[in-house]
Design a protein around this motif. Sequence first.
Motif, PDB file in Angstrom:
ATOM      1  N   SER A   1      69.702 106.290  16.028  1.00 44.48           N
ATOM      2  CA  SER A   1      69.592 105.912  17.441  1.00 44.48           C
ATOM      3  C   SER A   1      70.950 106.010  18.118  1.00 44.48           C
ATOM      4  O   SER A   1      71.987 106.041  17.453  1.00 44.48           O
ATOM      5  CB  SER A   1      69.055 104.487  17.549  1.00 44.48           C
ATOM      6  OG  SER A   1      67.740 104.435  17.038  1.00 44.48           O
TER       7      SER A   1
ATOM      8  N   THR B   1      73.100  94.134  14.796  1.00 40.29           N
ATOM      9  CA  THR B   1      73.885  94.830  13.772  1.00 40.29           C
ATOM     10  C   THR B   1      75.371  94.839  14.107  1.00 40.29           C
ATOM     11  O   THR B   1      76.127  95.613  13.519  1.00 40.29           O
ATOM     12  CB  THR B   1      73.393  96.285  13.648  1.00 40.29           C
ATOM     13  OG1 THR B   1      73.586  96.946  14.900  1.00 40.29           O
ATOM     14  CG2 THR B   1      71.923  96.339  13.269  1.00 40.29           C
TER      15      THR B   1
ATOM     16  N   CYS C   1      73.217 101.315  14.323  1.00 40.87           N
ATOM     17  CA  CYS C   1      72.342 100.984  15.453  1.00 40.87           C
ATOM     18  C   CYS C   1      70.878 101.177  15.098  1.00 40.87           C
ATOM     19  O   CYS C   1      70.472 102.228  14.626  1.00 40.87           O
ATOM     20  CB  CYS C   1      72.701 101.845  16.660  1.00 40.87           C
ATOM     21  SG  CYS C   1      71.564 101.602  18.039  1.00 40.87           S
ATOM     22  N   LYS C   2      70.086 100.135  15.366  1.00 42.13           N
ATOM     23  CA  LYS C   2      68.655 100.212  15.078  1.00 42.13           C
ATOM     24  C   LYS C   2      67.869 100.728  16.273  1.00 42.13           C
ATOM     25  O   LYS C   2      66.644 100.870  16.208  1.00 42.13           O
ATOM     26  CB  LYS C   2      68.124  98.824  14.735  1.00 42.13           C
ATOM     27  CG  LYS C   2      68.836  98.188  13.541  1.00 42.13           C
ATOM     28  CD  LYS C   2      67.974  97.084  12.940  1.00 42.13           C
ATOM     29  CE  LYS C   2      67.730  95.966  13.945  1.00 42.13           C
ATOM     30  NZ  LYS C   2      66.728  95.001  13.455  1.00 42.13           N
TER      31      LYS C   2
ATOM     32  N   CYS D   1      67.213  99.025  18.851  1.00 43.42           N
ATOM     33  CA  CYS D   1      66.300  97.963  19.319  1.00 43.42           C
ATOM     34  C   CYS D   1      66.362  97.793  20.831  1.00 43.42           C
ATOM     35  O   CYS D   1      65.429  97.274  21.439  1.00 43.42           O
ATOM     36  CB  CYS D   1      66.636  96.652  18.630  1.00 43.42           C
ATOM     37  SG  CYS D   1      68.293  96.054  19.017  1.00 43.42           S
TER      38      CYS D   1
ATOM     39  N   ARG E   1      66.300 105.473  21.069  1.00 40.41           N
ATOM     40  CA  ARG E   1      65.905 105.087  19.718  1.00 40.41           C
ATOM     41  C   ARG E   1      65.267 106.288  19.037  1.00 40.41           C
ATOM     42  O   ARG E   1      64.343 106.907  19.576  1.00 40.41           O
ATOM     43  CB  ARG E   1      64.892 103.962  19.802  1.00 40.41           C
ATOM     44  CG  ARG E   1      64.383 103.465  18.461  1.00 40.41           C
ATOM     45  CD  ARG E   1      63.163 102.587  18.662  1.00 40.41           C
ATOM     46  NE  ARG E   1      63.499 101.379  19.409  1.00 40.41           N
ATOM     47  CZ  ARG E   1      62.596 100.656  20.082  1.00 40.41           C
ATOM     48  NH1 ARG E   1      61.331 101.047  20.140  1.00 40.41           N
ATOM     49  NH2 ARG E   1      62.969  99.592  20.723  1.00 40.41           N
TER      50      ARG E   1
ATOM     51  N   ASP F   1      63.952 105.165  13.480  1.00 38.78           N
ATOM     52  CA  ASP F   1      64.310 103.742  13.503  1.00 38.78           C
ATOM     53  C   ASP F   1      63.146 102.844  13.864  1.00 38.78           C
ATOM     54  O   ASP F   1      63.236 101.635  13.773  1.00 38.78           O
ATOM     55  CB  ASP F   1      65.448 103.509  14.498  1.00 38.78           C
ATOM     56  CG  ASP F   1      66.791 103.825  13.848  1.00 38.78           C
ATOM     57  OD1 ASP F   1      66.836 103.861  12.607  1.00 38.78           O
ATOM     58  OD2 ASP F   1      67.758 104.033  14.589  1.00 38.78           O
TER      59      ASP F   1
ATOM     60  N   THR G   1      60.622 101.360  12.893  1.00 38.96           N
ATOM     61  CA  THR G   1      59.840 100.887  11.758  1.00 38.96           C
ATOM     62  C   THR G   1      58.871  99.826  12.208  1.00 38.96           C
ATOM     63  O   THR G   1      59.045  99.181  13.244  1.00 38.96           O
ATOM     64  CB  THR G   1      60.755 100.265  10.700  1.00 38.96           C
ATOM     65  OG1 THR G   1      61.319  99.100  11.277  1.00 38.96           O
ATOM     66  CG2 THR G   1      61.836 101.229  10.284  1.00 38.96           C
TER      67      THR G   1
ATOM     68  N   ASP H   1      60.492  96.407  12.719  1.00 41.00           N
ATOM     69  CA  ASP H   1      61.141  96.191  14.010  1.00 41.00           C
ATOM     70  C   ASP H   1      60.124  95.769  15.059  1.00 41.00           C
ATOM     71  O   ASP H   1      60.323  94.834  15.823  1.00 41.00           O
ATOM     72  CB  ASP H   1      61.818  97.476  14.483  1.00 41.00           C
ATOM     73  CG  ASP H   1      63.041  97.777  13.643  1.00 41.00           C
ATOM     74  OD1 ASP H   1      63.579  96.833  13.039  1.00 41.00           O
ATOM     75  OD2 ASP H   1      63.435  98.958  13.597  1.00 41.00           O
TER      76      ASP H   1
END
Lengths: 352, 352, 85, 85, 188, 188, 251, 251
Positions: D2, D23, D50-51, D53, D69, D73, D75, D78
């Motif tokens: 991301s 994070t 970085c997720k 989010c 994103r 990522d 998932t 999340d």
Amino acid sequence: MSKLFVKGNEAIARGALDAGCSCYFGYPITPQNEIPEFMSKALPETGGQFVQAESEIAAANMLLGAGACGIRAMTSSSSPGISLKQEAISYMAGSDLPGVIVNISRGGPGLGDIGPSQGDYFQAVKGGGHGDYRQLVLAPGTVQEAYDLTMLAFDLAFAYRNPVMILGDAIIGQMMEPIRLIRREAQDREESESWRLEGYAGRKPRVIKSLRLAEGTLGKHNEHLQQKYLTARRECRHEEFMTDDAELIVVAFGSIGRIAKSTIRRLRQKGYRVGLLRPITLFPFPSQALQDLAEKGKRFLTIEHNMGQMVEDVRLALCGLAPCGFYGHLPGNLPTPDDFEGSILKEFASEA
Amino acid sequence: MSKLFVKGNEAIARGALDAGCSCYFGYPITPQNEIPEFMSKALPETGGQFVQAESEIAAANMLLGAGACGIRAMTSSSSPGISLKQEAISYMAGSDLPGVIVNISRGGPGLGDIGPSQGDYFQAVKGGGHGDYRQLVLAPGTVQEAYDLTMLAFDLAFAYRNPVMILGDAIIGQMMEPIRLIRREAQDREESESWRLEGYAGRKPRVIKSLRLAEGTLGKHNEHLQQKYLTARRECRHEEFMTDDAELIVVAFGSIGRIAKSTIRRLRQKGYRVGLLRPITLFPFPSQALQDLAEKGKRFLTIEHNMGQMVEDVRLALCGLAPCGFYGHLPGNLPTPDDFEGSILKEFASEA
Amino acid sequence: MSRVIFREERCKGCLLCTLVCPTDNIEQSQRTNKQGYRIVQISNGDMSACKGCGFCAQICPDEALTVYRSKADRTSEDLAEEEHV
Amino acid sequence: MSRVIFREERCKGCLLCTLVCPTDNIEQSQRTNKQGYRIVQISNGDMSACKGCGFCAQICPDEALTVYRSKADRTSEDLAEEEHV
Amino acid sequence: MSIYQDAIIAGFGGQGVMLMGTLLAVSAMESDLEVTYIPVYGPEMRGGTANCTVVISDEEIGSPIIRRPLTLIAMNRPSLEKFQPLVRDNGVVLINSSLVEPDLTDNGRIRAYHVPVNDIAVELGNLRLANMVALGAYVRITGIIALEVVIKSLSEVIPERYHHLLAHNTRALEAGAAEIEHKYPSGG
Amino acid sequence: MSIYQDAIIAGFGGQGVMLMGTLLAVSAMESDLEVTYIPVYGPEMRGGTANCTVVISDEEIGSPIIRRPLTLIAMNRPSLEKFQPLVRDNGVVLINSSLVEPDLTDNGRIRAYHVPVNDIAVELGNLRLANMVALGAYVRITGIIALEVVIKSLSEVIPERYHHLLAHNTRALEAGAAEIEHKYPSGG
Amino acid sequence: MQEIQAYKSPGILADIPTHFCPGCHHGIVHKLLATCLEEKELAEKSICVAAIGCGAFIYNYVLVDSLEAPHGRAPAVATGVKRSRPDSFVFVYQGDGDLASIGLAEIMHAANRGERITVIYVNNTVYGMTGGQMAPTTMVGQKTTTTPGGRKPELDGFPLQMTEIMSRLRGVHFAARVAVNNIKNLKKARKALLRAFEVQKLGSGFGFVEFLASCPTNWRMTPVEANERVAGEMIPYFPLGIFKDQAAEEG
Amino acid sequence: MQEIQAYKSPGILADIPTHFCPGCHHGIVHKLLATCLEEKELAEKSICVAAIGCGAFIYNYVLVDSLEAPHGRAPAVATGVKRSRPDSFVFVYQGDGDLASIGLAEIMHAANRGERITVIYVNNTVYGMTGGQMAPTTMVGQKTTTTPGGRKPELDGFPLQMTEIMSRLRGVHFAARVAVNNIKNLKKARKALLRAFEVQKLGSGFGFVEFLASCPTNWRMTPVEANERVAGEMIPYFPLGIFKDQAAEEG
Ligand SMILES: Cc1ncc(C[n+]2csc(CCOP(=O)(O)OP(=O)(O)O)c2C)c(N)n1
Ligand SMILES: Cc1ncc(C[n+]2csc(CCOP(=O)(O)OP(=O)(O)O)c2C)c(N)n1
Ligand code: SF4
Ligand code: SF4
Ligand code: SF4
Ligand code: SF4
Ligand code: SF4
Ligand code: SF4
Ligand SMILES: [Mg+2]
Ligand SMILES: [Mg+2]
């Protein structure tokens, strides 16, 4: 005594304290916040009361209450907040109550801006509230005067049992200048003894009110008020600057008066015979001084930071003896000496 | 169409309805209660909204809201209540918003009494609120005029996007007289289309406000307002009665104008050449008409039910062309034709 | 015997006194006073029932009544009642 | 991976984004922008943590951040987390 | 000469003096005359007396307020005491003699008409009709308006829900007029 | 000729320009000169730039507001951009060259002084002293006030709780003055 | 025969006819107030702040130092008075239109600040003085001159219960609702008022007593009917009782 | 690589820098408001009534038809708007000084009348715009420019809890207190705001959402410290949650 370098707002607050003001009621509004802020610290230290009221209306009515107790008290605000105080001011006038109201006015109408403006002249001088009353109006032009006139305001309020307004603007309120303080004797506690409320022990109960229903009573009260305002004429104050040999007299009050003075100095250097009359009391208005100058054959130009308000009082004072031109600096625009030069020169040209 | 016998207050309410007023916001106060009372019944019947506001302040601000939606709306009150509306009126002027405000004024200052008085002239005409704004002011002298001028008030409010005040007094409000109704076409729904708020669908979002912080903007707005007021001069209205051959012109407005007419009739019978000029619009003020008469060599006497307010506008209009005497009937005392005779005769004697 | 004195010119004929009198000792009369109010009077002109409790005087919004309670009427029951209502 | 894009001229350096980043992917930089604010940057210049989010962008009072994103990522965990906080 | 009449009508709050005034005024309007009516209002009314002023003319009317009226209807004693001194010399004063003693009348100066309007109303079955009795008498005395017009105007001033009482009111107006004819045959 | 000087002092909110203005003004007062100071205030200050105007003279001062100043202290770039065009021809412009590139200066028209006040302050151990560095430089350039008076006045404008920093401020003022002496030996 | 006067007119109550309509409860509240002031020996140091409404003329009847406040602003005026003269006993007399409509901000803020004043609040569900318009306390369905079809909650809202609102403000140290429609309630009203006075004497906070009252004139009822409406319609919605007595609760 | 935008700026949010101080929560509330308006497709028929305070410039940022109200009077102005244009969606944006001090009467009466409007109330315990004076919500002991020694309850009263007061008025159909100091609270805030919007759409009554917000500048704190104060000092006294949801309770 040594000098202090303070904002106009602080000078007003200090003037009030030095005049014996023991209660302050106010509500925040720019550009006068230094007054309540100063008071919130200073008053409790001297045993006085600072109340941040829930609104300007409440503040003005607290002032009415304190005035009825014969206490020296003050409220302050700026234009929109002053509009909200009009009912209470009318009640104070109608009840013969003293009190000092400060208007550090800003640009209007409505929310306008927070810059300087003189758009509240009519409201202050003709009475923005209902009914036939007047408040005495003092218009400082320097920070020192802000201090001095605030002290005077308290004396006048009690001498006439009438609301007195200090009409400044954002320039007067925000500007810093050196001032000299005046040490006063402790306040005369007797000044209100004959009429104030404090419980009737030892005398007859007193009533302070403005309702006058019985036939003839309201008329009589209005007559009494007019008499008071006539008497107050002796309080007229104004400043003259280079009027003696002047052909043209600029009439301007408050901050505009002092800024116009710069212009006049400059024009004098260029050889123009121009002078200044700066009304310090706006009500009572220094009509006599104007008439005296008119009789000497001067011409007049009123300069205001509005679209033309005081000029009506100037014209009424001159009463056909002499004409009076007008230059209105737009509220919302900052005034500088340059802005007035053109209109003064034009006025010179117009009849010369 | 047949005649209706109604109170001035009812005539105002009916005038509003017939002018397409669909929202009324008010708060009780004597002597204007018949207006909200009538509206509370009549408006819901025609699909309009009647709101008894929590205060005059709230009512005036509801009016501001309705005005911003381009709706014909009204509020009414009497002197102390009108003082409370000043901030909102200033905001309306500062935001170019239409709205009709009725002041059926009473004796002041303060709570005063509930009898007639003209003590609110200054407040109405010079602007009781802060800043350089004006409201148009209409002063009916009969119940028919109360009806007619209310209709006119709505038209002017929208034509100029400005608050318009009907300034009556307890006489105008409480008096009953026959009136003829005017049937109007259904209201022009387009009059506000170019500026009103209703959701931005299909166009760009609009903002109605009076705050003007960016340099120059407030100044520009003040210029725009002055231009508006200059244009509005064409709306001047006044009545002249027996002025042609008159030596002395009585200037009086509203109920005092009509009462003075009785005095003048009586004096005419006694051979005095006296006439009447009754300003119907107080702002704009019929200065031209006064000047025209002055140029014909007439003398003037202003009669008011206060201590001297409109007389300043008369004197400013006459501008030295002719003097103007003044008789102020004390607010709190009921005025009758007898009361004016003496002062008119005195004025005659003074220079004849 | 307790006594109730009327100040007729003050009475507005509201009849609140008649509501609170425990012995129905007050009633509306046929007379109007100078102000045009139909005033009250002692029922049947007979004062003897009056306990002198003063309730009528307490409630009268216009201070039109004065009650003089004779000592005889001041029974302990009355006092108790006064305390507990 | 991301990505977070900064609009530096909009950042006021309030650091709220750093508070919400799960994070710790954002940190204060040494640079000031034209307005004189000390702006933020990706921690150690390393975007990989970085997720995506988007919390930072959600809280940023000044819309100075945009988060892209990557599908990778996204998932289910999340998503679940998002629903339940 | 032109037509001109003015009247103060005064009494207790409950006596219906405002209705008398409006009825008189509407009748004038229906007679194509100019007319103004002005009541007292507000807390002054509370409890005490009520009064209103009616001016009738065939010319535009200047003042609706009359300090020294040509005529007075006094429905009770306080009203007579308050307003009689203001009535112009030789003016008409109609007195509710059911409530006011005759010796209060300023007989030399004004023209007094004593009419027991309460008693007549009670005879007609309802004390509340006293105001109509008085107005009937007044109209007959002054002749300013035709009684028939007054009767016709009743339905305009009496709220619709009371229209079943129109006949009673008519009778009361007539009774008042008749009393004048009977008692003051030369008057009016 | 009489003494007259005016200055606009401008920068970011946090740079302490208001303090510079009051210190300059109080120093003028302590030098027995007339002086006015006026700040901008209100929401305009928020986030953006701050500025104030000081006028010093040996005569009564008319206007506290100056549209076209004789001198300018620009603590950052936006301030220079905003006020430089207003400075009178041949006026003094003191530029915080730590933050402002030299090529923005209107060299032909005005007299520019480039002083890296931030860097000097950091050298002195505290970035917040930049304002004092600038004021020291300004005083030296214009000569309107003696530096010693400025140093003496420090204690009047700095709140008591910060008086332990007086020495630092003094050093910063001196460093600013020294920089001018060093860099513009003919100037001031 | 030995006699005592069963009820004594308080000396500070003027012996003049009132302007109140027949059967108006304002008259009863005035009497009670005067009685309690005397009982607590507060009259001489009292300053009465009169609001605008039918109770505005209280200074004609309860003879203590008095001041008139603009409509709705009495609590602010009283704040100015009490802050100026902290040793005086300051009470305010307000109607429901005055207190709960135009003056809602002032009463709530004075209460919240805990001003050491006593507010006597006379709730008669209507604007009395101005001729019977809707008040914030007008009952649902009640006809007034501005609710010709009765108060409609969807448009006009529900009647405000001020004692409940007041008692939840922490500056308020005493709050009670009482009535004067019968002797039993009159006695309870007396106790509540005396207690409210004590709270001011203690200097701890704000005291509030709501009186349910009749307005026969604007209810278009006889005084007796109006008196009955207090019990029949008002008390069920405006329950009587002491809602807060801080000192009692604490001590 | 496939990407989606994790947070989308609402289209009606102007893409210009705000005047807010760094870290001021007004900015976050603005964003959320714009998002919710879009989500409910209300923007096109919205009329925003802006109050006076740091949020006064909302019309520069949330681009819908907008109107400026005098200080404290926004609920009255909104009443005028909604009564004139019942089909529009009317929301009000007020600060704590505006709503709970000068405008207390207006907010309570609009709420009590059950005006069909939505009020967004941003409580930052201080007068932000005018430079940090005491607000009715200022915490006990909090130093402000007019409480240099901290707020003293004996003189200045206790901080007003507006959501509690509002939720007790019967015209109020939805009342909640939320915060935006972290993502969890932000999400709850979003839900509450959407629910308040629904209440207006249902036409049943008044909706009220209080946002606890920071004012780093006038709290004399860094944005991070200020953000932490919301959780540490404000939430304990101003508890979060939905205080009233009439429709939910009834249905
Ligand atoms: C500013 C202002 N608005 C309105 C009025 C008119 N007014 C006088 S008393 C009153 C209300 C009275 O009602 P309430 O407070 O309930 O007292 P009550 O007469 O019922 O005892 C009003 C609206 C006024 N005097 N001043
Ligand atoms: C009648 C009036 N009084 C005072 C002001 C000055 N004023 C502007 S905003 C404000 C208060 C702002 O505080 P708040 O409502 O809490 O909003 P914030 O800025 O904290 O978001 C005040 C008192 C005004 N504009 N008008
Ligand atoms: S004193 Fe008691 S018993 Fe006697 S009349 Fe009065 S109320 Fe009745
Ligand atoms: S309570 Fe008083 S005023 Fe009423 S009827 Fe009885 S005595 Fe008369
Ligand atoms: S998107 Fe999430 S993980 Fe990435 S920087 Fe923003 S807050 Fe941190
Ligand atoms: S939240 Fe936004 S403004 Fe604040 S530091 Fe992060 S990116 Fe910058
Ligand atoms: S109008 Fe109502 S409140 Fe006023 S005096 Fe009459 S009965 Fe009492
Ligand atoms: S002063 Fe406070 S509320 Fe206003 S913008 Fe700055 S941080 Fe936000
Ligand atoms: Mg009431
Ligand atoms: Mg705030």
